[in-house]
Design a protein around this motif. Structure first.
Motif, PDB file in Angstrom:
ATOM      1  N   HIS A 124       0.824  -1.201   0.000  1.00 38.08           N
ATOM      2  CA  HIS A 124       0.000   0.000   0.000  1.00 38.08           C
ATOM      3  C   HIS A 124       0.865   1.263   0.000  1.00 38.08           C
ATOM      4  O   HIS A 124       0.632   2.196  -0.779  1.00 38.08           O
ATOM      5  CB  HIS A 124      -0.922   0.001   1.222  1.00 38.08           C
ATOM      6  N   TRP A 211      -9.135  -0.413   1.468  1.00 40.17           N
ATOM      7  CA  TRP A 211      -8.176  -1.169   0.663  1.00 40.17           C
ATOM      8  C   TRP A 211      -7.864  -2.472   1.395  1.00 40.17           C
ATOM      9  O   TRP A 211      -8.204  -2.628   2.577  1.00 40.17           O
ATOM     10  CB  TRP A 211      -6.904  -0.371   0.381  1.00 40.17           C
ATOM     11  N   THR A 228      -7.964  -2.002  -4.139  1.00 37.42           N
ATOM     12  CA  THR A 228      -8.302  -0.632  -3.784  1.00 37.42           C
ATOM     13  C   THR A 228      -9.818  -0.452  -3.746  1.00 37.42           C
ATOM     14  O   THR A 228     -10.580  -1.406  -3.942  1.00 37.42           O
ATOM     15  CB  THR A 228      -7.669   0.340  -4.801  1.00 37.42           C
TER      16      THR A 228
END
Length: 273
Positions: A124, A211, A228
């Motif tokens: 991420h 996410w 996402t």
């Protein structure tokens, strides 16, 4: 999530061979969203240098060379680059990691494309590093096109035991049952790999709502990918200094700018500096 894990998955001879099966000089778009995004990007990027990131064995090469003859391909898996060079021996391809593209200069490209949810192979936090490098490499009027998996789509939460994909209603039919059983009988080793990989990865699933990190069914659940949401990807892109032109769902429809959510399998984003 370890980026080295995904690099090893895509650098395996078995996965590279699978990509060769559908990558060649005459192949087409992965989905309608990708097609719509590249059409939208083409007018502003035509004739400018193009960087094809995560090229694999070259599925996107012929498509992007219709936009420009100034074409460079990269992938972080050496086996993929070798496969590309066999398919396109006259074109430039290099092993490179999208998180650090120091071999390329500022403002070198008019179009950067990162297809097939390639950005989802990093963590991420690393996604912003990738977009930061892309922004550095683009000209002032440069265009970025990339695709990313949707946390609220059918690819998130799949298992080797499912009768239907998440978010999709199960409808029984004899034909579907025969097809499902037949696939498992034709590839029992793949079934074993899928169960083993999914079982190993399930304890590492990290779902933050906006996410998530989770295994992907492709390649026998070996990849561990980022998923996402529409709000998360908008924040990612704008925080990286881009302006979003359009976001397309995998069916080719445009995601409205004010849409709070989407059930698309993936998004393809068209953005500019």
């Amino acid at each position: 999530m370890s980026t080295d894990h995904n690099r090893n998955v895509f650098d395996s001879a078995r996965v590279a061979a699978a990509y060769v099966e559908y990558a060649g000089p005459t192949d087409g778009f992965l989905d309608r969203g990708e097609a719509a995004a590249l059409v939208a990007a083409a007018s502003g990027a035509r004739g400018t240098p193009v960087l094809d990131v995560g090229v694999g064995s070259g599925r996107t090469t012929a498509l992007l060379r219709l936009i420009s003859d100034q074409y460079v391909a990269i992938d972080y898996a050496p086996n993929m680059v070798d496969a590309f060079r066999r398919n396109f021996p006259d074109l430039q391809a290099n092993v490179a990691d999208a998180r650090n593209l120091a071999d390329f200069g500022d403002g070198e490209f008019g179009l950067i494309v990162f297809s097939n949810n390639g950005i989802d192979t990093v963590t991420h936090d690393e996604r912003s590093l990738v977009l930061g490098e892309f922004r550095r490499l683009l000209t002032e009027s440069g265009v970025l096109v990339f695709s990313t998996l949707n946390r609220n789509g059918p690819s998130f939460g799949e298992t080797p035991f499912q009768l239907s994909r998440p978010t999709q209603r199960f409808r029984f039919s004899p034909r579907r049952a025969v097809t499902a059983v037949g696939r498992r009988l034709l590839d029992p080793a793949g079934v074993v790999r899928s169960v083993r990989n999914w079982w190993s990865a399930r304890s590492r699933i990290d779902d933050r709502g906006s996410w998530a990190l989770a295994p992907l069914a492709a390649h026998d659940f070996a990849p561990f990918m980022h998923f996402t949401t529409i709000s998360d990807v908008r924040t990612l892109v704008t925080d990286a200094g881009f302006t979003i032109d359009e976001i397309f769902a995998d069916d080719g429809s445009m995601v409205p700018p004010d849409a709070p959510d989407s059930t698309a399998d993936n998004f393809t984003i068209v953005a500019r500096k």
